[in-house]
Design an enzyme around this catalytic site. Structure first.
Site, PDB file in Angstrom:
ATOM      1  NE  ARG A  22      51.613 -61.701  91.168  1.00 21.96           N
ATOM      2  CZ  ARG A  22      50.975 -61.351  92.288  1.00 21.96           C
ATOM      3  NH1 ARG A  22      50.238 -62.218  92.927  1.00 21.96           N
ATOM      4  NH2 ARG A  22      51.079 -60.119  92.753  1.00 21.96           N
ATOM      5  CG  ASP A  47      63.142 -59.564  88.508  1.00 24.02           C
ATOM      6  OD1 ASP A  47      64.326 -59.257  88.759  1.00 24.02           O
ATOM      7  OD2 ASP A  47      62.264 -59.664  89.387  1.00 24.02           O
ATOM      8  CE1 TYR A  52      60.297 -63.102  94.182  1.00 22.40           C
ATOM      9  CE2 TYR A  52      60.693 -63.149  91.823  1.00 22.40           C
ATOM     10  CZ  TYR A  52      60.571 -62.442  93.006  1.00 22.40           C
ATOM     11  OH  TYR A  52      60.729 -61.071  93.001  1.00 22.40           O
ATOM     12  NE  ARG A 271      44.034 -60.712  82.992  1.00 24.67           N
ATOM     13  CZ  ARG A 271      43.507 -61.423  83.983  1.00 24.67           C
ATOM     14  NH1 ARG A 271      44.307 -61.995  84.867  1.00 24.67           N
ATOM     15  NH2 ARG A 271      42.217 -61.555  84.101  1.00 24.67           N
TER      16      ARG A 271
HETATM   17  N1  LIG Z   1      61.962 -57.098  94.540  1.00 20.24           N
HETATM   18  C1  LIG Z   1      60.869 -57.408  95.206  1.00 20.24           C
HETATM   19  O1  LIG Z   1      60.826 -57.366  96.454  1.00 20.24           O
HETATM   20  C2  LIG Z   1      59.658 -57.813  94.444  1.00 20.24           C
HETATM   21  C3  LIG Z   1      58.412 -57.962  95.093  1.00 20.24           C
HETATM   22  C4  LIG Z   1      57.311 -58.310  94.322  1.00 20.24           C
HETATM   23  C5  LIG Z   1      57.456 -58.517  92.943  1.00 20.24           C
HETATM   24  N2  LIG Z   1      58.691 -58.393  92.359  1.00 20.24           N
HETATM   25  C6  LIG Z   1      58.878 -58.578  90.897  1.00 20.24           C
HETATM   26  O2  LIG Z   1      57.854 -57.885  90.207  1.00 20.24           O
HETATM   27  C7  LIG Z   1      57.152 -58.798  89.373  1.00 20.24           C
HETATM   28  C8  LIG Z   1      55.732 -58.353  89.222  1.00 20.24           C
HETATM   29  O3  LIG Z   1      55.074 -58.323  90.484  1.00 20.24           O
HETATM   30  P1  LIG Z   1      53.517 -58.595  90.536  1.00 20.24           P
HETATM   31  O4  LIG Z   1      53.233 -59.958  90.060  1.00 20.24           O
HETATM   32  O5  LIG Z   1      53.015 -58.192  91.845  1.00 20.24           O
HETATM   33  O6  LIG Z   1      53.047 -57.526  89.403  1.00 20.24           O
HETATM   34  P2  LIG Z   1      51.688 -56.926  88.932  1.00 20.24           P
HETATM   35  O7  LIG Z   1      51.778 -56.926  87.442  1.00 20.24           O
HETATM   36  O8  LIG Z   1      51.457 -55.643  89.649  1.00 20.24           O
HETATM   37  O9  LIG Z   1      50.540 -57.939  89.422  1.00 20.24           O
HETATM   38  C9  LIG Z   1      50.332 -59.164  88.819  1.00 20.24           C
HETATM   39  C10 LIG Z   1      49.062 -59.721  89.362  1.00 20.24           C
HETATM   40  O10 LIG Z   1      47.983 -58.949  88.836  1.00 20.24           O
HETATM   41  C11 LIG Z   1      47.007 -59.802  88.280  1.00 20.24           C
HETATM   42  N3  LIG Z   1      46.425 -59.152  87.116  1.00 20.24           N
HETATM   43  C12 LIG Z   1      47.065 -58.538  86.113  1.00 20.24           C
HETATM   44  N4  LIG Z   1      46.177 -58.056  85.203  1.00 20.24           N
HETATM   45  C13 LIG Z   1      44.969 -58.392  85.661  1.00 20.24           C
HETATM   46  C14 LIG Z   1      43.662 -58.168  85.163  1.00 20.24           C
HETATM   47  N5  LIG Z   1      43.455 -57.520  84.021  1.00 20.24           N
HETATM   48  N6  LIG Z   1      42.646 -58.621  85.893  1.00 20.24           N
HETATM   49  C15 LIG Z   1      42.848 -59.287  87.035  1.00 20.24           C
HETATM   50  N7  LIG Z   1      44.082 -59.545  87.571  1.00 20.24           N
HETATM   51  C16 LIG Z   1      45.122 -59.080  86.867  1.00 20.24           C
HETATM   52  C17 LIG Z   1      47.765 -61.023  87.853  1.00 20.24           C
HETATM   53  O11 LIG Z   1      46.884 -62.128  87.799  1.00 20.24           O
HETATM   54  P3  LIG Z   1      46.922 -63.106  86.505  1.00 20.24           P
HETATM   55  O12 LIG Z   1      48.159 -63.884  86.626  1.00 20.24           O
HETATM   56  O13 LIG Z   1      45.687 -63.923  86.671  1.00 20.24           O
HETATM   57  O14 LIG Z   1      46.866 -62.228  85.288  1.00 20.24           O
HETATM   58  C18 LIG Z   1      48.803 -61.158  88.943  1.00 20.24           C
HETATM   59  O15 LIG Z   1      48.263 -61.864  90.049  1.00 20.24           O
HETATM   60  C19 LIG Z   1      57.347 -60.158  90.053  1.00 20.24           C
HETATM   61  O16 LIG Z   1      57.142 -61.231  89.188  1.00 20.24           O
HETATM   62  C20 LIG Z   1      58.780 -60.050  90.489  1.00 20.24           C
HETATM   63  O17 LIG Z   1      59.657 -60.298  89.405  1.00 20.24           O
HETATM   64  C21 LIG Z   1      59.768 -58.035  93.085  1.00 20.24           C
END
Ligand SMILES: NC(=O)c1ccc[n+]([C@@H]2O[C@H](COP(=O)([O-])OP(=O)(O)OC[C@H]3O[C@@H](n4cnc5c(N)ncnc54)[C@H](OP(=O)(O)O)[C@@H]3O)[C@@H](O)[C@H]2O)c1
Length: 301
Positions: A22, A47, A52, A271
């Protein structure tokens, strides 16, 4: 932050990683602050992936490009991070893990990242057309070239991982499945077992289920009963441990039997800092099983 190894390598990493999915929309100043905060709080494994930024104004390669700009501002920074990227998704095909494509994709990633090597190169999703032998030839040559120190896979099943591994000269040091209190399939589909067998690191993506475990707001695709049970259990554990929902959700992934390294994805500095503290939360075995039972909807036999 507690440290662990990047699978069966000698590379030490914080037990929580920072992900750049993101990240592409960040200004350079914001991007720099996020990476430095992650590092300051022990998340040295970063990562990213070439895809992305796709579908956003930044476009394909946008997140790598931004990270490359951050790295170029401080020559010492590259050596302080353990840099992981991924390739092989190319819309609308949608996947290409052919020899020529992977070799070129990594070259392009390196040029965007402004470095001459990554610590980990991962095939992003399984290509159902290209033979595993050919995919492995690309990864073998990538390691030989020094452009990646290690290789891994993402979203592969165990049998796909084994099929690829059979043709590789080096171990797949990481598996990258979706894994969270709300997506516990890696516990039963063999991924965590395979990681236990080979000592591969499990880089758990979306450990907060993309934020739903923090907000408590289900998405349309969620099983409402399961979601309610998991959130209620997280809330109880958060109260018991004096922690936030997201800290409990991260602590859950860290309590797993395999070497699980959750990749957080928040773009919010506070966060990032809050997430780092979850490494100090010690869930009891009973806490862990409460979350497993909440997910399954039945008690352990
Ligand atoms: N290999 C794959 O296919 C694959 C797929 C998806 C992801 N990934 C990897 O995994 C990483 C993490 O994925 P993810 O971003 O989905 O992880 P996540 O940590 O599950 O979700 C992050 C999202 O949650 C929100 N969030 C976190 N804490 C919050 C809170 N207290 N209140 C409200 N919203 C909150 C964040 O918003 P804010 O930014 O506003 O805090 C962000 O939009 C990616 O960056 C990537 O490196 C890999």
């Amino acid at each position: 932050m507690k440290q662990t190894y990047l699978g069966p390598t000698d590379i030490k990493v914080g037990c929580i990683a920072y992900g750049n999915w993101r990240f592409a929309g960040s200004t350079l100043e914001e991007a720099d602050e996020k990476i430095r905060t992650a590092l300051d709080y022990g998340m040295n494994l970063i990562d990213t992936a070439d895809i992305y930024g796709f579908g956003e104004p930044a476009g394909f390669g946008g997140a790598e490009e931004r990270l490359g700009e951050v790295l170029s501002m401080d020559k010492g920074l590259r050596e302080k991070i353990v840099l992981a990227t991924k390739g092989g998704i190319i819309p609308p095909r949608p996947y290409d893990s052919s020899y020529d494509y992977l070799i070129e994709a990594l070259d392009n990633s390196l040029s965007r990242l402004r470095t001459n090597y990554v610590d980990l190169y991962q095939i992003h999703r399984p290509d159902l057309i290209v033979p595993f032998e050919e995919q492995a030839r690309a990864l073998n040559d990538i390691i030989k070239s020094g452009k990646a120190r290690h290789v891994g896979v993402s979203n592969f099943t165990v049998s796909q991982t084994r099929a690829l591994q059979a043709h590789l000269d080096a171990p797949l040091v990481s598996l990258q499945p979706e894994f969270s209190a709300l997506e516990q399939s890696p516990m039963t589909d063999g991924i965590l077992d395979y990681a236990g067998e080979t000592r591969a690191a499990v880089l758990a993506w979306s450990p907060l289920a993309g934020g739903r475990l923090a907000t408590g707001l289900a998405s349309e695709g969620d099983d409402a009963d399961r979601f309610g049970r998991v959130i209620d259990t997280i809330d109880k554990l958060a109260s018991d441990h004096g922690a936030s929902r997201s800290q409990i959700a991260l602590a859950f992934t860290l309590r797993s039997q395999a070497n699980v390294i959750p990749i957080i994805g928040t773009q919010n500095i506070d966060r990032i800092i809050e997430s780092a503290a979850s490494a100090d939360i010690e869930l009891t075995a009973r806490d862990y099983y409460d979350l497993v039972e909440a997910y399954r909807g039945v008690g352990m036999p």
